[in-house]
Structure formats: C-alpha cells, structure tokens
Design a protein around this motif. Structure first.
Motif, PDB file in Angstrom:
ATOM      1  N   ASN A  37      21.614 -61.746  27.979  1.00 25.19           N
ATOM      2  CA  ASN A  37      21.806 -60.314  28.190  1.00 25.19           C
ATOM      3  C   ASN A  37      23.298 -60.003  28.329  1.00 25.19           C
ATOM      4  OD1 ASN A  37      20.862 -57.746  28.376  1.00 25.19           O
ATOM      5  ND2 ASN A  37      19.803 -58.006  30.336  1.00 25.19           N
ATOM      6  N   SER A  38      23.711 -58.837  27.830  1.00 24.15           N
ATOM      7  CA  SER A  38      25.090 -58.366  27.963  1.00 24.15           C
ATOM      8  C   SER A  38      25.042 -56.935  28.463  1.00 24.15           C
ATOM      9  CB  SER A  38      25.803 -58.457  26.609  1.00 24.15           C
ATOM     10  OG  SER A  38      27.140 -58.050  26.726  1.00 24.15           O
ATOM     11  N   LEU A  39      25.644 -56.689  29.624  1.00 21.12           N
ATOM     12  CA  LEU A  39      25.519 -55.386  30.264  1.00 21.12           C
ATOM     13  C   LEU A  39      26.865 -54.817  30.675  1.00 21.12           C
ATOM     14  CD1 LEU A  39      22.544 -56.336  32.592  1.00 21.12           C
ATOM     15  CD2 LEU A  39      22.416 -54.834  30.594  1.00 21.12           C
ATOM     16  N   LYS A  40      26.998 -53.515  30.533  1.00 19.32           N
ATOM     17  CA  LYS A  40      28.209 -52.823  30.954  1.00 19.32           C
ATOM     18  C   LYS A  40      27.944 -51.971  32.187  1.00 19.32           C
ATOM     19  CE  LYS A  40      32.011 -50.034  29.208  1.00 19.32           C
ATOM     20  NZ  LYS A  40      32.635 -49.384  28.059  1.00 19.32           N
ATOM     21  N   GLU A  41      26.694 -51.537  32.344  1.00 19.76           N
ATOM     22  CA  GLU A  41      26.326 -50.666  33.466  1.00 19.76           C
ATOM     23  C   GLU A  41      25.136 -51.266  34.205  1.00 19.76           C
ATOM     24  OE1 GLU A  41      24.515 -46.196  33.776  1.00 19.76           O
ATOM     25  OE2 GLU A  41      26.328 -46.435  32.571  1.00 19.76           O
ATOM     26  N   MET A  42      25.235 -51.348  35.538  1.00 24.24           N
ATOM     27  CA  MET A  42      24.170 -51.960  36.336  1.00 24.24           C
ATOM     28  C   MET A  42      24.009 -51.197  37.646  1.00 24.24           C
ATOM     29  SD  MET A  42      25.277 -55.961  35.795  1.00 24.24           S
ATOM     30  CE  MET A  42      23.655 -56.660  36.045  1.00 24.24           C
ATOM     31  N   ARG A  43      22.839 -51.376  38.255  1.00 22.51           N
ATOM     32  CA  ARG A  43      22.596 -50.799  39.582  1.00 22.51           C
ATOM     33  C   ARG A  43      22.907 -51.836  40.652  1.00 22.51           C
ATOM     34  NH1 ARG A  43      17.952 -47.732  37.284  1.00 22.51           N
ATOM     35  NH2 ARG A  43      16.642 -49.548  37.615  1.00 22.51           N
ATOM     36  N   VAL A  44      23.456 -51.378  41.766  1.00 22.66           N
ATOM     37  CA  VAL A  44      23.751 -52.254  42.895  1.00 22.66           C
ATOM     38  C   VAL A  44      22.564 -52.189  43.850  1.00 22.66           C
ATOM     39  CG1 VAL A  44      25.384 -52.808  44.735  1.00 22.66           C
ATOM     40  CG2 VAL A  44      26.203 -51.694  42.634  1.00 22.66           C
ATOM     41  N   VAL A  45      21.980 -53.374  44.159  1.00 18.95           N
ATOM     42  CA  VAL A  45      20.821 -53.416  45.038  1.00 18.95           C
ATOM     43  C   VAL A  45      21.011 -54.491  46.111  1.00 18.95           C
ATOM     44  CG1 VAL A  45      19.229 -52.609  43.238  1.00 18.95           C
ATOM     45  CG2 VAL A  45      19.601 -55.065  43.554  1.00 18.95           C
ATOM     46  N   VAL A  46      20.245 -54.363  47.192  1.00 19.60           N
ATOM     47  CA  VAL A  46      20.295 -55.349  48.265  1.00 19.60           C
ATOM     48  C   VAL A  46      19.501 -56.574  47.860  1.00 19.60           C
ATOM     49  CG1 VAL A  46      19.606 -55.795  50.659  1.00 19.60           C
ATOM     50  CG2 VAL A  46      20.569 -53.581  50.045  1.00 19.60           C
ATOM     51  N   ASP A  47      20.055 -57.751  48.164  1.00 16.19           N
ATOM     52  CA  ASP A  47      19.341 -59.003  47.929  1.00 16.19           C
ATOM     53  C   ASP A  47      18.227 -59.099  48.966  1.00 16.19           C
ATOM     54  OD1 ASP A  47      18.434 -61.605  47.737  1.00 16.19           O
ATOM     55  OD2 ASP A  47      20.422 -62.477  47.503  1.00 16.19           O
ATOM     56  N   PRO A  48      16.954 -59.135  48.553  1.00 14.14           N
ATOM     57  CA  PRO A  48      15.849 -59.173  49.521  1.00 14.14           C
ATOM     58  C   PRO A  48      15.852 -60.421  50.406  1.00 14.14           C
ATOM     59  CG  PRO A  48      15.047 -59.540  47.282  1.00 14.14           C
ATOM     60  CD  PRO A  48      16.485 -59.151  47.163  1.00 14.14           C
ATOM     61  N   ARG A  49      16.524 -61.481  49.952  1.00 16.22           N
ATOM     62  CA  ARG A  49      16.573 -62.717  50.743  1.00 16.22           C
ATOM     63  C   ARG A  49      17.737 -62.740  51.730  1.00 16.22           C
ATOM     64  NH1 ARG A  49      16.269 -66.998  45.958  1.00 16.22           N
ATOM     65  NH2 ARG A  49      17.702 -65.461  45.134  1.00 16.22           N
ATOM     66  N   SER A  50      18.711 -61.863  51.529  1.00 15.39           N
ATOM     67  CA  SER A  50      19.863 -61.794  52.430  1.00 15.39           C
ATOM     68  C   SER A  50      20.390 -60.377  52.405  1.00 15.39           C
ATOM     69  CB  SER A  50      20.954 -62.775  51.991  1.00 15.39           C
ATOM     70  OG  SER A  50      22.128 -62.560  52.722  1.00 15.39           O
ATOM     71  N   HIS A  51      20.096 -59.631  53.441  1.00 14.09           N
ATOM     72  CA  HIS A  51      20.443 -58.206  53.442  1.00 14.09           C
ATOM     73  C   HIS A  51      21.940 -57.948  53.446  1.00 14.09           C
ATOM     74  CE1 HIS A  51      16.333 -56.950  53.623  1.00 14.09           C
ATOM     75  NE2 HIS A  51      16.096 -57.767  54.642  1.00 14.09           N
ATOM     76  N   ARG A  52      22.727 -59.000  53.672  1.00 16.68           N
ATOM     77  CA  ARG A  52      24.173 -58.815  53.633  1.00 16.68           C
ATOM     78  C   ARG A  52      24.748 -59.049  52.235  1.00 16.68           C
ATOM     79  NH1 ARG A  52      26.183 -62.393  58.628  1.00 16.68           N
ATOM     80  NH2 ARG A  52      24.536 -63.720  57.816  1.00 16.68           N
ATOM     81  N   ALA A  53      23.937 -59.578  51.331  1.00 16.79           N
ATOM     82  CA  ALA A  53      24.399 -59.865  49.973  1.00 16.79           C
ATOM     83  C   ALA A  53      23.905 -58.789  49.014  1.00 16.79           C
ATOM     84  CB  ALA A  53      23.902 -61.234  49.536  1.00 16.79           C
ATOM     85  N   MET A  54      24.576 -58.697  47.867  1.00 13.16           N
ATOM     86  CA  MET A  54      24.207 -57.709  46.858  1.00 13.16           C
ATOM     87  C   MET A  54      23.820 -58.401  45.559  1.00 13.16           C
ATOM     88  SD  MET A  54      27.140 -54.846  47.334  1.00 13.16           S
ATOM     89  CE  MET A  54      28.379 -56.114  47.209  1.00 13.16           C
ATOM     90  N   LEU A  55      22.923 -57.754  44.830  1.00  9.16           N
ATOM     91  CA  LEU A  55      22.571 -58.179  43.491  1.00  9.16           C
ATOM     92  C   LEU A  55      22.847 -57.007  42.554  1.00  9.16           C
ATOM     93  CD1 LEU A  55      19.186 -60.009  44.168  1.00  9.16           C
ATOM     94  CD2 LEU A  55      21.420 -61.058  43.746  1.00  9.16           C
ATOM     95  N   PHE A  56      22.869 -57.322  41.262  1.00 12.99           N
ATOM     96  CA  PHE A  56      23.151 -56.290  40.265  1.00 12.99           C
ATOM     97  C   PHE A  56      21.985 -56.271  39.286  1.00 12.99           C
ATOM     98  CE2 PHE A  56      26.967 -57.749  42.212  1.00 12.99           C
ATOM     99  CZ  PHE A  56      27.661 -56.573  42.479  1.00 12.99           C
ATOM    100  N   GLN A  57      21.435 -55.079  39.073  1.00 10.69           N
ATOM    101  CA  GLN A  57      20.172 -54.943  38.349  1.00 10.69           C
ATOM    102  C   GLN A  57      20.371 -54.274  37.000  1.00 10.69           C
ATOM    103  OE1 GLN A  57      17.234 -52.142  39.992  1.00 10.69           O
ATOM    104  NE2 GLN A  57      15.725 -53.801  39.838  1.00 10.69           N
ATOM    105  N   ASP A  58      19.728 -54.859  35.991  1.00  6.49           N
ATOM    106  CA  ASP A  58      19.682 -54.234  34.667  1.00  6.49           C
ATOM    107  C   ASP A  58      18.807 -52.992  34.786  1.00  6.49           C
ATOM    108  OD1 ASP A  58      19.126 -53.435  32.070  1.00  6.49           O
ATOM    109  OD2 ASP A  58      18.707 -55.462  31.337  1.00  6.49           O
ATOM    110  N   PRO A  59      19.337 -51.793  34.524  1.00  8.18           N
ATOM    111  CA  PRO A  59      18.534 -50.576  34.696  1.00  8.18           C
ATOM    112  C   PRO A  59      17.353 -50.477  33.722  1.00  8.18           C
ATOM    113  CG  PRO A  59      20.675 -50.063  33.735  1.00  8.18           C
ATOM    114  CD  PRO A  59      20.704 -51.502  34.110  1.00  8.18           C
ATOM    115  N   GLN A  60      17.397 -51.231  32.620  1.00  4.70           N
ATOM    116  CA  GLN A  60      16.319 -51.180  31.648  1.00  4.70           C
ATOM    117  C   GLN A  60      15.190 -52.153  31.989  1.00  4.70           C
ATOM    118  OE1 GLN A  60      16.398 -48.852  29.239  1.00  4.70           O
ATOM    119  NE2 GLN A  60      18.382 -48.219  30.093  1.00  4.70           N
ATOM    120  N   SER A  61      15.519 -53.421  32.177  1.00  5.77           N
ATOM    121  CA  SER A  61      14.485 -54.436  32.393  1.00  5.77           C
ATOM    122  C   SER A  61      14.175 -54.681  33.864  1.00  5.77           C
ATOM    123  CB  SER A  61      14.916 -55.761  31.748  1.00  5.77           C
ATOM    124  OG  SER A  61      16.009 -56.318  32.470  1.00  5.77           O
ATOM    125  N   GLY A  62      15.090 -54.297  34.740  1.00  2.99           N
ATOM    126  CA  GLY A  62      14.917 -54.574  36.169  1.00  2.99           C
ATOM    127  C   GLY A  62      15.352 -55.968  36.574  1.00  2.99           C
TER     128      GLY A  62
END
Length: 199
Positions: A153-178
C-alpha cells in the motif's frame, strides 16, 4: 588513538565525570580545563576544553569528542571504555549541544569548521522537529510524499487513531480499507495536520 577500557571509574560518579577529570590537567607549560560537557545517549561525550599557555597567557577553547562504552554487565569486567578525538579530526559524531559549541574559539581548521557546521545543522533540525505539532487522534495527517508500506500500500493521507493495545501510542489508518499502520519517527516526515472540524 584507540580504545581504552577499564574496570573502574577511579572514584568518579559516572563516565562524564571521569572524562571531565581526564581533560582537566596542568603541565609545566599549560593548564587545561573542561568548560562544559555532555554525555549524549550514554554513547558520545562532548566537551569544550580550554587550554591556556602559562608563559604567554594565550587561550584556546576546542572541542573534544569521545566515543563511550559503558556496560556494567560486561562479562570481563571492563565496563567502561572510551576513544577520544578532537574536532580537528572531523569526527563522524555530530550531536554536540549548542551551549558547548558556543564556548569554542574561532578556528581556521577545515575539519573543525565542517564538524561545527554539522553539529549546528543537527541542532537546528532537532529544534524544528520539537516545534512541529504532534499528530493527535481524530486528526487527518497529509504527507507531502506518499508513504510505502510492506503490504504494498502507498498512502499520502491517513487518519490518526489510538492504538487499542496502548492508549499512549498512535496508529495511522488507511481511510479506505481501515488497515492500521505504525510509522516510526513520525516527526522526521513532512506533513500537515487537519483537525476533524476542518476535514
């Protein structure tokens, strides 16, 4: 000069204090003392060392750089070691703190000038990263250049979400596939953030 390893810090509280003492000395013709020093990431020691010629009073402040080995669990007991060099040798390590650089005398040595410039460039880049806003959950992050991931996958735009396993960490989500991704050293990337109300 090569590495010097030892079993003891000879009464000093830590590697920085030991090295400060090594570069503070007096000879029949000169006096040297550490003006300021820092031990960065327990790996590299940087110091501004002042040298004064007794007969003339001529003064010079130059930089000393030491690679440092410090492992109190060393199997052979040689838990501390260092390899010293001066700025005129053009060390590869160039993360010297600015307050130390500010104490150095002017120099015409090309290696030292280049090293000082690299240190100041690193400090400026680090300050710029520190001032950059951190992505927060709920925001959209838009990179200047698309990022490529191991799944193809190659992405330019992503959503910032909380990592469910560590609320202090962040993950980045593909807005199309999730799909969720981790991005290391995010502040080294060039991006802009869009808050939800403006998305």
């Amino acid at each position: 000069m090569g590495w010097l390893y030892m079993h003891s810090l000879k009464g000093h509280n830590g590697p920085r204090q030991y090295l400060d003492a090594q570069f503070t000395y007096e000879t029949p013709g000169a006096v040297a003392r550490v003006l300021k020093s820092a031990l960065v990431k327990m790996r590299v020691y940087y110091a501004a060392v002042e040298s004064v010629i007794k007969e003339t009073g001529a003064r010079e402040a130059f930089a000393v750089v030491c690679l440092v080995y410090y492992n109190q669990r060393d199997r052979e007991g040689y838990f501390f070691g260092y390899k010293d060099m001066t700025e005129s040798m053009g060390p590869c390590e160039a993360e010297c703190p600015t307050p130390i650089l500010d104490l150095l005398s002017e120099t015409g040595n090309e290696n030292a000038i280049d090293w000082r410039n690299r240190c100041r460039q690193y400090a400026a880049a680090r300050q710029s990263m520190a001032m950059k806003p951190s992505p927060r959950p709920g925001q959209t992050i838009v990179f200047d250049e698309p990022l490529s991931f191991s799944d193809g996958n190659s992405l330019k735009e992503m959503r910032v979400v909380v990592d469910p396993r560590s609320h202090r960490a962040m993950l980045f989500q593909d807005p199309q596939s999730g799909a969720l991704y981790r991005i290391r050293n995010i502040k080294r990337r060039t991006y802009r953030l869009v808050s939800p109300q403006y998305a």
